[in-house]
Design an enzyme around this catalytic site. Sequence first.
Site, short mmCIF file in Angstrom:
data_model
loop_
_atom_site.label_atom_id
_atom_site.label_comp_id
_atom_site.label_asym_id
_atom_site.label_seq_id
_atom_site.Cartn_x
_atom_site.Cartn_y
_atom_site.Cartn_z
N ALA A 156 -7.31 -2.15 28.04
CA ALA A 156 -8.28 -1.24 28.63
C ALA A 156 -9.71 -1.62 28.26
O ALA A 156 -10.61 -1.56 29.11
CB ALA A 156 -7.98 0.19 28.18
N TYR A 157 -9.91 -2.01 27.02
CA TYR A 157 -11.24 -2.43 26.58
C TYR A 157 -11.68 -3.68 27.33
O TYR A 157 -12.81 -3.75 27.83
CB TYR A 157 -11.22 -2.67 25.08
CG TYR A 157 -12.55 -3.12 24.50
CD1 TYR A 157 -13.64 -2.26 24.48
CD2 TYR A 157 -12.70 -4.39 23.95
CE1 TYR A 157 -14.86 -2.66 23.95
CE2 TYR A 157 -13.91 -4.80 23.41
CZ TYR A 157 -14.98 -3.93 23.41
OH TYR A 157 -16.18 -4.34 22.88
N SER A 158 -10.78 -4.66 27.43
CA SER A 158 -11.11 -5.89 28.16
C SER A 158 -11.42 -5.60 29.62
O SER A 158 -12.32 -6.20 30.21
CB SER A 158 -9.95 -6.89 28.06
OG SER A 158 -9.75 -7.31 26.74
N SER A 160 -12.73 -2.91 30.84
CA SER A 160 -14.07 -2.33 30.94
C SER A 160 -15.15 -3.40 30.81
O SER A 160 -16.18 -3.34 31.48
CB SER A 160 -14.26 -1.23 29.88
OG SER A 160 -14.39 -1.76 28.58
#
Length: 249
Positions: A156-158, A160
Amino acid sequence: MSTQETTAPRVAVVTGGSRGIGRETVARLAADGYAVVVGYAGNRDLAEAAVKDVTAAGGRAVAVRADVADEAQVAELFGTAAREFGGVDVVVHAAGRMYLAPIAELDLAELDAMHRTNIRGTFVVARQAARTLRRGGSFIAFSTSVVGLAFPAYGAYSASKGAVEAMTMVLARELRGRDVTVNAVAPGPTATDLFLDGKDEQTVAALAAQPPLERLGTPADIAEVVAFLASPAGHWVNGQVVRANGGIV
């Protein structure tokens, strides 16, 4: 040849400027003579401490609270820069949020909160920068080297930060004719509170061993890259994602 403005002081807005890479960037740009607006989300004491460090060294700085995903608050952040210092030449968007979990286990409330800060926040700040930056200016966003490294639990971070990279490329082209550069810095593992939170010593040691330089990055390492991209020396770099990670591939 760049057409960088020569009037003093040049002015930088740094979101996420109260801690970690953002705070180190505030200090680095102030050392280069910038007047700095320190954007922060909630910790006023840390933001004021960053301002105090700058002013104690003879520089000029002010702290402004702003939720980067709120367009009115971001407009006021830039408005403060104009009122206090006369305009904006550099925007460093270092504010961000990270939550790690396997995709199958991800809390969707955390996904929404992270993407509100990292995607919407970047868009709102970039939009205001595009409307405000003076000729010779720079917008510098933050991605992550994990976009390419694809570590488990970073999905999820990647995602974003992949959105940040896409915006970087598009905005650089949309600002044709403005003499404004747009780039993103993508750090590798860097010893910040955000990165170290929740990681045991074994995990940190394994990550530190990955680069050929065999250490974690420091906030100062990343701030030097930002300072270069913001400077006349870095003005021919445009529309790029700079992977500042010590050589991890």
